[in-house]
Design an enzyme around this catalytic site. Structure first.
Site, PDB file in Angstrom:
ATOM      1  N   ARG A  95       0.838  -1.201   0.000  1.00 21.60           N
ATOM      2  CA  ARG A  95       0.000   0.000   0.000  1.00 21.60           C
ATOM      3  C   ARG A  95       0.878   1.257   0.000  1.00 21.60           C
ATOM      4  NH1 ARG A  95      -4.621   1.816   4.485  1.00 21.60           N
ATOM      5  NH2 ARG A  95      -4.880   3.935   3.686  1.00 21.60           N
ATOM      6  N   ASN A 149     -10.101  -5.066   0.190  1.00 24.52           N
ATOM      7  CA  ASN A 149     -10.125  -3.946  -0.753  1.00 24.52           C
ATOM      8  C   ASN A 149      -9.315  -4.254  -2.013  1.00 24.52           C
ATOM      9  OD1 ASN A 149     -11.774  -1.903   0.291  1.00 24.52           O
ATOM     10  ND2 ASN A 149     -10.212  -1.303   1.777  1.00 24.52           N
ATOM     11  N   CYS A 170     -18.466  -3.015   3.052  1.00 25.50           N
ATOM     12  CA  CYS A 170     -17.600  -1.866   3.299  1.00 25.50           C
ATOM     13  C   CYS A 170     -18.166  -1.100   4.491  1.00 25.50           C
ATOM     14  CB  CYS A 170     -17.567  -0.969   2.063  1.00 25.50           C
ATOM     15  SG  CYS A 170     -16.594   0.545   2.253  1.00 25.50           S
ATOM     16  N   HIS A 201     -16.983   2.660  -2.543  1.00 28.85           N
ATOM     17  CA  HIS A 201     -16.267   3.923  -2.360  1.00 28.85           C
ATOM     18  C   HIS A 201     -16.715   4.969  -3.382  1.00 28.85           C
ATOM     19  CE1 HIS A 201     -12.683   2.335   0.240  1.00 28.85           C
ATOM     20  NE2 HIS A 201     -13.874   2.089   0.762  1.00 28.85           N
ATOM     21  N   TYR A 255     -15.431   9.374   0.073  1.00 21.95           N
ATOM     22  CA  TYR A 255     -14.409   9.062  -0.928  1.00 21.95           C
ATOM     23  C   TYR A 255     -14.609   9.830  -2.225  1.00 21.95           C
ATOM     24  CZ  TYR A 255     -12.129   5.398   1.733  1.00 21.95           C
ATOM     25  OH  TYR A 255     -11.400   4.717   2.679  1.00 21.95           O
TER      26      TYR A 255
END
Length: 439
Positions: A95, A149, A170, A201, A255
């Site tokens: 990430r 994710n 989520c 998102h 988001y």
């Protein structure tokens, strides 16, 4: 009730104690026979710490449920009833590299959006499909709950390329629902019905039914003043552009600020990266402190410090989803599931994130009134990005990857995209093998 076999893949996650708390809270309606914790070699130590805390939590609450730890996924999956997928391919270091590479090429660096979301999906989808294939053989009647994710793309890949019964989840709509409850001054989120629709998102609140009327406009007015409890705690407070929500007649999830406030978000991320670090680096430090807490042999409950993670509430929602399926509760939850005409203008076989009635047979989505044309076009564009990303993740085709990225509003095109994509693929050589197959 014979009891259920629950398998947690990615059990070394710092979120797992909340999942265990949720199971304990529902012990009288959701009988668990066995808990299996699964991780890879890199997560072995964290899984052992989680297993120890889990056993202490169960003992404190008088529950005699055996907890198994294993690196062998097949052993765990055999005859499972529910499989909770919460792994992170490449762990937090992957990430962080996504964030740093994105910022290097003057793009937003985020784990589920833009270049970072693409890289995350390409690492994750092949692993998720391997898990689904194993489930088809070892526990064909089980439900796969995907929290991994990017949840929407992973769920869609499984829906399209396996026979496994799957639902994506989520925490963003859960946080929105809790924030709306505070604005309505109700103590129970079941006192009103929130309808959300869109993609993972990328959702919008469309209706808020309470006391016989739709109070969406009232909540929009409260949020527009700057009092916005719909924002997760890990996101710094922000205000939507003036008049945006009132004109839209919808509430975008937090988001969507990456799309409606792109330059602001890029500058904020760049400043954070030059200061305390990217979000991934901050989470890595937070996770280290959490596991120091989890090691305490006297700890036998979920620590409050866990609320600092961005995924707050998702694990409890996961337990409620499992219980709702098992008990045929027919309650409304917000999940990723097959569209089948729920959102007009999107393919029937794609995954959407929508409010759904949860039954023993799975989610039954609530039909959504048509989106305004401009919003629908943006959702369609992002769905095309998701579909191409899934194809690229499976095939390793670099041209398909380029086609996906070049249409994403958060991606800079031209030679910078060629360089960024090449660096992502090279940096993830061990984690994205499909892109490195010999011609």
């Amino acid at each position: 009730m014979k009891g259920l076999k629950i398998v947690v893949i990615g059990a070394g996650s710092s979120y797992t104690p909340e999942l265990m708390e949720g199971i304990i809270k529902r012990q009288h309606e959701f009988p668990v026979r066995e808990l299996w914790l699964v991780d890879i070699e890199e997560g072995r130590e964290k899984m052992a710490i989680i297993a120890g805390l889990t056993r202490r939590m169960l003992e404190k609450n008088g529950l005699d449920i055996p907890v198994f730890e294993t690196l062998n996924r097949q052993d765990a999956l055999k005859d499972a009833d529910f499989v909770c997928s919460q792994f992170r391919a490449g762990c937090l270091d992957a990430r962080i590299s996504d964030e740093r590479i994105s910022l290097k090429y003057n793009m937003i660096g985020q784990e589920t959006n833009g270049l970072g979301g693409f890289a995350n999906a390409c690492r994750t989808i092949p692993v998720a499909l391997d898990i689904a294939a194993e489930m088809e053989q070892l526990c064909p009647d089980a439900w796969l709950l995907n929290f991994t994710n990017p949840s929407g793309m992973v769920t869609e890949a499984i829906l399209k390329h396996s026979k496994v019964r799957t639902v994506g989840l989520c925490n963003v709509p859960v946080i929105m629902q809790k924030g709306i409850a505070s604005l309505l001054e109700v103590s129970d989120v079941n006192d009103f019905i929130l309808q959300v629709a869109g993609l993972n998102h990328f959702i919008f609140a469309r209706h808020i039914w309470h006391e016989g009327r739709d109070k969406l406009t009232d909540v929009i007015q409260a949020v527009a003043t700057g009092h916005d409890p719909l924002i997760p705690r890990n996101i710094p407070p922000f205000k939507w552009p003036a008049g945006l929500l009132e004109k839209m007649g919808m509430i975008p999830c937090p988001y969507l600020r990456y799309y409606y406030m792109s330059d602001d978000m890029y500058r904020q991320e760049l400043g954070e990266a030059q200061g305390e670090g990217t979000r991934g680096e901050v989470v890595k430090a937070l996770e280290k402190s959490l596991f120091d807490i989890y090691r305490n042999p006297d700890l036998a409950e979920k620590p409050k410090a866990l609320e600092g993670r961005g995924g707050q509430y998702y694990s409890d929602a996961a337990c409620e989803l499992m219980s709702a399926i098992y008990n045929d509760k027919r309650i409304i939850m917000h999940v990723n599931t097959r569209n089948n005409g729920t959102i007009a203008g999107l393919p029937d076989n794609c995954a959407v994130e929508v409010s759904s009635m949860i039954t023993r047979s799975g989610p039954v989505p609530l039909n959504v009134e048509p989106f305004p044309d401009d919003t629908l076009r943006l959702i369609q564009l992002m769905k095309s990005f998701e579909e191409l990303t899934i194809e690229a993740a499976i095939t390793g085709d670099r041209h398909t990857a380029w086609r996906a990225l070049v249409i994403n509003p958060l991606i800079n095109s031209g030679s910078v995209l060629e360089k960024a994509l090449a660096e992502v693929i090279e940096h993830n050589k061990a984690l994205m093998p499909a892109f490195h197959k010999q011609p």
